[in-house]
Design a protein around this motif. Structure first.
Motif, PDB file in Angstrom:
ATOM      1  N   PHE A 106      -1.963   8.969   0.357  1.00  0.00           N
ATOM      2  CA  PHE A 106      -1.641   8.399   1.667  1.00  0.00           C
ATOM      3  C   PHE A 106      -2.737   8.763   2.661  1.00  0.00           C
ATOM      4  N   GLN A 107      -3.195   7.755   3.432  1.00  0.00           N
ATOM      5  CA  GLN A 107      -4.287   7.948   4.370  1.00  0.00           C
ATOM      6  C   GLN A 107      -3.815   7.665   5.792  1.00  0.00           C
ATOM      7  N   LEU A 108      -4.527   8.223   6.768  1.00  0.00           N
ATOM      8  CA  LEU A 108      -4.182   8.041   8.172  1.00  0.00           C
ATOM      9  C   LEU A 108      -4.253   6.569   8.575  1.00  0.00           C
ATOM     10  N   THR A 146       0.828  -1.210   0.000  1.00  0.00           N
ATOM     11  CA  THR A 146       0.000   0.000   0.000  1.00  0.00           C
ATOM     12  C   THR A 146       0.862   1.259   0.000  1.00  0.00           C
ATOM     13  N   LEU A 147       1.903   1.263   0.840  1.00  0.00           N
ATOM     14  CA  LEU A 147       2.776   2.435   0.905  1.00  0.00           C
ATOM     15  C   LEU A 147       3.530   2.649  -0.406  1.00  0.00           C
ATOM     16  N   LEU A 148       3.965   1.553  -1.035  1.00  0.00           N
ATOM     17  CA  LEU A 148       4.657   1.680  -2.321  1.00  0.00           C
ATOM     18  C   LEU A 148       3.700   2.147  -3.420  1.00  0.00           C
ATOM     19  N   SER A 149       2.426   1.770  -3.298  1.00  0.00           N
ATOM     20  CA  SER A 149       1.438   2.261  -4.264  1.00  0.00           C
ATOM     21  C   SER A 149       1.304   3.775  -4.164  1.00  0.00           C
ATOM     22  N   VAL A 150       1.424   4.303  -2.935  1.00  0.00           N
ATOM     23  CA  VAL A 150       1.382   5.754  -2.740  1.00  0.00           C
ATOM     24  C   VAL A 150       2.563   6.402  -3.451  1.00  0.00           C
ATOM     25  N   LEU A 151       3.750   5.794  -3.304  1.00  0.00           N
ATOM     26  CA  LEU A 151       4.962   6.390  -3.863  1.00  0.00           C
ATOM     27  C   LEU A 151       5.071   6.202  -5.371  1.00  0.00           C
TER      28      LEU A 151
END
Length: 300
Positions: free
Chosen positions: A269-271, A258-263
Motif C-alpha cells: 500500500f502506497q501513500l 488497486t486496494l484489493l490488489s494490496v489485500l
C-alpha cells in the motif's frame, strides 16, 4: 435523498475492482475468451431459475424490444470485456486505466447530444477530480510516467470498449419497463450468444487454456459478482440517479482494484493510493451534491 443508489454503485465498483484482480489471477489458468464465455454460461444458469417465469410474463415486451435488449447485453456485457482482455495483450494497465477514466465524460456528452441532459460546473469539476485520481493511481504516484506512454493497437481498441460501455450506460435509458429478473436474463442470454463466436475463435486458433481450480474460482467470481450482482446494482443505481451521476462512480474501479490488489495479491500500500481515493471520492461527492440539488424539483 435515498441512500440506496450510492450503496448500489459503491458495491458495483467494488465488485468490478475485484474483477480486475480476478483478471490478474486468471493469467495462465484460463484463457480470456474462455473466461468470458464460461462466465456467461454460469450467469445464465444462475439467472434461469430466478428469471424464467418473469421472462415468460414479459415475453411480449421482450419480443417488441429484442433489439435494444440484445444491443445492451452485447455491448455492456460481452463486447466490453472481450475488447478489454484483448487490449491488455497489446497495451499497459496504465493506459487502460486512464482510457477508462474517459467514460464519465463520454456519458455526459452522449446524454447531452441525444437527450439534452445538462450538467453544471460543479459536476464538471467533480469529473476532473476523479480523473486526476485515476491518473495518479495509473502512474503509481509518479506523473513522469505519463511522458513515457505510447499509444498502440491496444489503446485504439480499448477506446472502442470505452465507447461501447459509455453507450451501454446511456442506452439503459431506453430499456423497456419490465421486471429486473427478466431484464437481466434477456441481456445475459444476449451476452452468452455474442460471446460464443469469440470462444469458438479461441478454440480454432489453438489458444484455449482449460480452466484449472484457480481458473474455475475466477469464473465463479466473475459470473456471480462481476456479471450478475454488479450489473443488477449498476442498472438500479442508474435508474435512481441517472447515467451522468452513476457513470462517475466508474472511476472508483481502478482505485478499488488497486486496494484489493494490496489485500489479495499482497501488493504494498502506497501513500498515492490513499490520495487517489480521496480525489475520486471527493470528486464524486462534489458532482453528486451539485447534481442532486439540480435534480430536486424547484419550489413554486
Amino acid at each position: 435523498m435515498h441512500r440506496s443508489p450510492y450503496m448500489f454503485l459503491l458495491l458495483t465498483t467494488l465488485l468490478w475492482g475485484g474483477n480486475s484482480v480476478a483478471g490478474k489471477l486468471a493469467v495462465d489458468h484460463v484463457s480470456p475468451m474462455t473466461l468470458v464465455f464460461l462466465r456467461w454460461v454460469l450467469a445464465v444458469a444462475i439467472l434461469l431459475p430466478i428469471g424464467w417465469n418473469a421472462l415468460k410474463r414479459d415475453w411480449p415486451v421482450v419480443r417488441r424490444h429484442w433489439f435494444v435488449l440484445a444491443a445492451l447485453g452485447a455491448s455492456g456485457f460481452t463486447l466490453f470485456n472481450t475488447i478489454f482482455y484483448t487490449a491488455l495483450n497489446y497495451t499497459t494497465a496504465i493506459n487502460v486505466s486512464i482510457e477508462q477514466a474517459a467514460m464519465p465524460i463520454l456519458i455526459i456528452v452522449a446524454n447531452f447530444i441525444f437527450f439534452r441532459v445538462r450538467v453544471n460546473w460543479a459536476q464538471i469539476a467533480g469529473v476532473v477530480l476523479t480523473i486526476f485520481g485515476v491518473i495518479l493511481t495509473a502512474c503509481h504516484g509518479d506523473p513522469r510516467r505519463l511522458l513515457t506512454l505510447e499509444l498502440n493497437f491496444g489503446d485504439a481498441i480499448m477506446l472502442v470498449a470505452v465507447i461501447l460501455y459509455s453507450g451501454y450506460s446511456v442506452g439503459l435509458r431506453l430499456k423497456p419497463a419490465m421486471q429486473w429478473q427478466s431484464l437481466m436474463l434477456a441481456m445475459s442470454l444476449a451476452a452468452l450468444i455474442t460471446s460464443l463466436p469469440f470462444f469458438l475463435w479461441e478454440i480454432v486458433a489453438g489458444k484455449v487454456i482449460v480452466p484449472d481450480a484457480r481458473g474455475w474460482a475466477v469464473i465463479v467470481y466473475t459470473a456471480i459478482g462481476a456479471s450478475v450482482v454488479s450489473q443488477i446494482f449498476y442498472i438500479r443505481g442508474n435508474e435512481l440517479i441517472g447515467a451522468n451521476r452513476a457513470g462517475l462512480f466508474i472511476n472508483l474501479v481502478p482505485i478499488f482494484g488497486t486496494l484489493l490488489s494490496v489485500l489479495i495479491v499482497g501488493e504494498t500500500f502506497q501513500l498515492y493510493q490513499a490520495l487517489a481515493l480521496v480525489l475520486v471520492l471527493g470528486g464524486i461527492a462534489l458532482a453528486e451534491y451539485s447534481g442532486r440539488k439540480a435534480a430536486m424539483p424547484r419550489r413554486q
